[in-house]
Every structure is written in C-alpha cells, then in structure tokens.
Write a protein that holds these residues in place. Sequence first.
Motif, PDB file in Angstrom:
ATOM      1  N   MET A 265      38.958  38.499  38.797  1.00 55.71           N
ATOM      2  CA  MET A 265      38.113  39.298  39.682  1.00 55.71           C
ATOM      3  C   MET A 265      38.729  39.383  41.076  1.00 55.71           C
ATOM      4  N   PRO A 266      39.760  40.192  41.241  1.00 49.13           N
ATOM      5  CA  PRO A 266      40.380  40.329  42.563  1.00 49.13           C
ATOM      6  C   PRO A 266      39.426  40.986  43.551  1.00 49.13           C
ATOM      7  N   ASP A 267      39.446  40.503  44.768  1.00 47.27           N
ATOM      8  CA  ASP A 267      38.606  41.063  45.828  1.00 47.27           C
ATOM      9  C   ASP A 267      39.509  41.339  47.032  1.00 47.27           C
ATOM     10  N   ASN A 268      39.980  42.577  47.116  1.00 45.87           N
ATOM     11  CA  ASN A 268      40.924  42.968  48.164  1.00 45.87           C
ATOM     12  C   ASN A 268      42.226  42.169  48.064  1.00 45.87           C
ATOM     13  N   MET A 269      42.680  41.922  46.834  1.00 47.64           N
ATOM     14  CA  MET A 269      43.899  41.154  46.593  1.00 47.64           C
ATOM     15  C   MET A 269      45.114  42.074  46.560  1.00 47.64           C
ATOM     16  N   ARG A 270      46.238  41.596  47.104  1.00 46.97           N
ATOM     17  CA  ARG A 270      47.492  42.342  47.011  1.00 46.97           C
ATOM     18  C   ARG A 270      47.891  42.506  45.543  1.00 46.97           C
ATOM     19  N   LEU A 271      48.450  43.651  45.225  1.00 49.47           N
ATOM     20  CA  LEU A 271      48.873  43.903  43.850  1.00 49.47           C
ATOM     21  C   LEU A 271      49.900  42.874  43.403  1.00 49.47           C
ATOM     22  N   ALA A 272      50.858  42.533  44.269  1.00 48.51           N
ATOM     23  CA  ALA A 272      51.884  41.555  43.895  1.00 48.51           C
ATOM     24  C   ALA A 272      51.260  40.211  43.550  1.00 48.51           C
ATOM     25  N   ASP A 273      50.256  39.796  44.321  1.00 51.32           N
ATOM     26  CA  ASP A 273      49.588  38.522  44.049  1.00 51.32           C
ATOM     27  C   ASP A 273      48.797  38.593  42.740  1.00 51.32           C
ATOM     28  N   PHE A 274      48.163  39.728  42.504  1.00 56.41           N
ATOM     29  CA  PHE A 274      47.409  39.889  41.264  1.00 56.41           C
ATOM     30  C   PHE A 274      48.336  39.836  40.052  1.00 56.41           C
ATOM     31  N   LEU A 275      49.484  40.487  40.147  1.00 54.38           N
ATOM     32  CA  LEU A 275      50.426  40.483  39.032  1.00 54.38           C
ATOM     33  C   LEU A 275      50.996  39.092  38.791  1.00 54.38           C
ATOM     34  N   ASP A 276      51.203  38.337  39.868  1.00 54.87           N
ATOM     35  CA  ASP A 276      51.628  36.945  39.707  1.00 54.87           C
ATOM     36  C   ASP A 276      50.590  36.160  38.917  1.00 54.87           C
ATOM     37  N   GLU A 277      49.334  36.394  39.241  1.00 55.59           N
ATOM     38  CA  GLU A 277      48.248  35.700  38.539  1.00 55.59           C
ATOM     39  C   GLU A 277      48.163  36.165  37.089  1.00 55.59           C
ATOM     40  N   LEU A 278      48.237  37.468  36.882  1.00 51.93           N
ATOM     41  CA  LEU A 278      48.157  38.011  35.523  1.00 51.93           C
ATOM     42  C   LEU A 278      49.296  37.497  34.651  1.00 51.93           C
ATOM     43  N   SER A 279      50.469  37.317  35.238  1.00 49.62           N
ATOM     44  CA  SER A 279      51.630  36.885  34.461  1.00 49.62           C
ATOM     45  C   SER A 279      51.448  35.501  33.875  1.00 49.62           C
ATOM     46  N   ARG A 280      50.520  34.710  34.408  1.00 48.38           N
ATOM     47  CA  ARG A 280      50.264  33.384  33.858  1.00 48.38           C
ATOM     48  C   ARG A 280      49.648  33.462  32.469  1.00 48.38           C
ATOM     49  N   TYR A 281      49.079  34.619  32.130  1.00 44.19           N
ATOM     50  CA  TYR A 281      48.343  34.754  30.867  1.00 44.19           C
ATOM     51  C   TYR A 281      49.129  35.493  29.789  1.00 44.19           C
ATOM     52  N   ARG A 282      50.415  35.692  30.009  1.00 46.09           N
ATOM     53  CA  ARG A 282      51.241  36.359  29.020  1.00 46.09           C
ATOM     54  C   ARG A 282      52.654  35.798  29.105  1.00 46.09           C
ATOM     55  N   ARG A 283      53.384  35.915  28.016  1.00 46.98           N
ATOM     56  CA  ARG A 283      54.765  35.439  27.996  1.00 46.98           C
ATOM     57  C   ARG A 283      55.674  36.510  28.586  1.00 46.98           C
ATOM     58  N   GLY A 284      56.658  36.055  29.340  1.00 51.50           N
ATOM     59  CA  GLY A 284      57.596  36.991  29.917  1.00 51.50           C
ATOM     60  C   GLY A 284      57.470  37.083  31.422  1.00 51.50           C
ATOM     61  N   TYR A 285      57.919  38.181  31.962  1.00 47.06           N
ATOM     62  CA  TYR A 285      58.059  38.335  33.405  1.00 47.06           C
ATOM     63  C   TYR A 285      57.529  39.693  33.835  1.00 47.06           C
TER      64      TYR A 285
END
Length: 334
Positions: A265-285
């Motif tokens: 649930m991002p709240d005014n989060m930078r896209l780069a930070d969100f993608l860093d967080e999302l990447s924790r839930y999938r394999r790869g980069y």
Amino acid sequence: MSASLRSNQHGKAASMSSTPDFPTLQEAAEWFALLRADDANSRDRQRWQIWLDAEPSHREAWRKVEAVNEQFTMLPGEVARDALTATGTQRRKLAKRLALLCLATSAGGLLATRAPRDYLAALNAQYRTDIGITQKIVLADGSQIWLNTASAADAYFTDDLRRIVVHKGEVLIETAPDHHAPKRPLVVDVKDGRLRALGTRFTVRPSDKGTHLAVLQGAVSVEPADGTATRVIAAGSEVTFGSNWIGHPVATNESRTSWSRNMLMPDNMRLADFLDELSRYRRGYIACSPEVADLRLVGVYPLADTDRVLAALTASLPIKVRRILPWWISVEPA
C-alpha cells in the motif's frame, strides 16, 4: 575484442580502487562470454589472463560475473548460452546485460552476502519463508508472528525469557500477555542488538544498513549490541539502528504491515522505492530507469501476482515494462 582498448582508457582510474566500475564489469562480462564460446582458443585465454592480472578491480569484476553465473540457475541457459553462441554486436549486448546485473548486485541487490554462520542459522531456522511467501505463526505463549517474504526466525521460551531471533527478512510481532509465573519479558534479538517489547505490536527488518523497527502499538526498547544507551520507541514511530547507534525516529503507520495481508500500500512512494519493495516478492531483478524513478505512487497492490502489479503500473503511470530476460525486468519511460 574492444575490452582491452577500453581497459587502457580507464585503467588508471580503476587502479585506484579494487571496486569495479561499470566499464570494468562490462569487460569482465565480455571476457566471460568470449572464453565460454565454442571458438575460444588458448590465445584468448592468454589475453584474458593478462587483463585479469592487470588490475585488482579486474579480479573483483571477474569474481562478480562468476557469482552471478552461479547464483541464477537460469543464467547458463539464458545469458551464458546465448552469449556463447552470439557473435559481434549481439555478444556485446548480452555481455552488457550481464555487467549491468553485476553492477546492481554489487550495490547490495541480488547477491548480498552474509557471514557463513548467519547463513546457516537462517537456513536451519524453525520458521522460514521462501521468496513471495508470507506466513502467520502462533507461538507457545499466544504471541503471533508473521514472516514476510524470504524471512527466517527462531523462538526460544525458557522459565526466564521469551526470546525471538530474527535472522533475515522481516517479521511482524504481536505480543500476548504472559501467563507464566513469574512473568517473562519478550525480547527480539537481531545482529545489531536487542529489542524489548513493552506490550506491543511492531515490525523488525534487519539489513546490511542496520535494523529497521516500526512500532504500531505499545512501545519497544532498543538496545544496540555495544551497550549504547537504550531508547524507547513509542507507537506511531519507526527508527533504524545499528550495533552502536540509534537513528532519529520518524512517523509510521499501518501500511507498514500491509504485506501481512498480502498487499503493498504505497502512499506517495517513489516508483524506484516501490519497485525495490516489489522485487522482494519475486525472483530476479527489477531495474528502474532514473527518468521515472521519482514518479509518485498511491494505491493498493495485491502481491499474489507481481506481474499483474507491473501491468497495473503501466496503466496508471507513463512507463513501460521491458522483459529483457525471464528474470530481468526493466521499467522505463513510455
């Protein structure tokens, strides 16, 4: 091969440090592809050896390229195999992809290393989750813990103490009253020190940059490992601390725990930070282009299918998602 020419161009700068820059990593990736090609010969290996011995940073870059090759089971079948059969411009493009991945991992991404003891402790922990999996556990005293993706923890209860050890990942803890006589404190141990729960609900997330604590209810006492003066963090605050320091607390909220409900649930989060967080839930980069890194994001994103999350981002933001390889995604301007 152009690598030796580029080496001369930046060799002086590289010699000042053994940490490889991107051009050096690209050279190492090109050598990696060349030496594993069917037409590689003894002269190629001799030239590679000269390059390898020229600078300490060359050896470090080569080590990182080999580490990527060992880390990803798909690498030999995707990057390595394609690089071996490619020639000319195609081979250089594939080598550049490998170098980019090495650069990302050297900055603390996919290949972040842990001491052997810590690694084995996490591997043998009582409670463990794989990438993309979260789990709720009820402990013997009725306290509840939620393990986030790729997390590991142990719980030890004695007559004197209720102790949780977080080895890696992230854990949400909701304490229960202790009915044991005498009552036992509940503590959480991480590499940076000890947390003492004061009737509370909080998250703990250790990393190489320190341990992050977010307190949602009650309060938590932070005790750094070296005995630095403790500090009590109240509900509604989060803080990062290390083995000999405690940062400045800032405001937090319940969105910190949305992963325990399989959401981000991002709240005014930078896209780069969100993608860093999302990447924790999938394999790869997941790579994020600097041109779109500062786009802001608000919303609710279910974690059950991270590919659908990426598709949703393209519908709401001026971006496109390129799948360079099955395990390598690039988010760029549309």
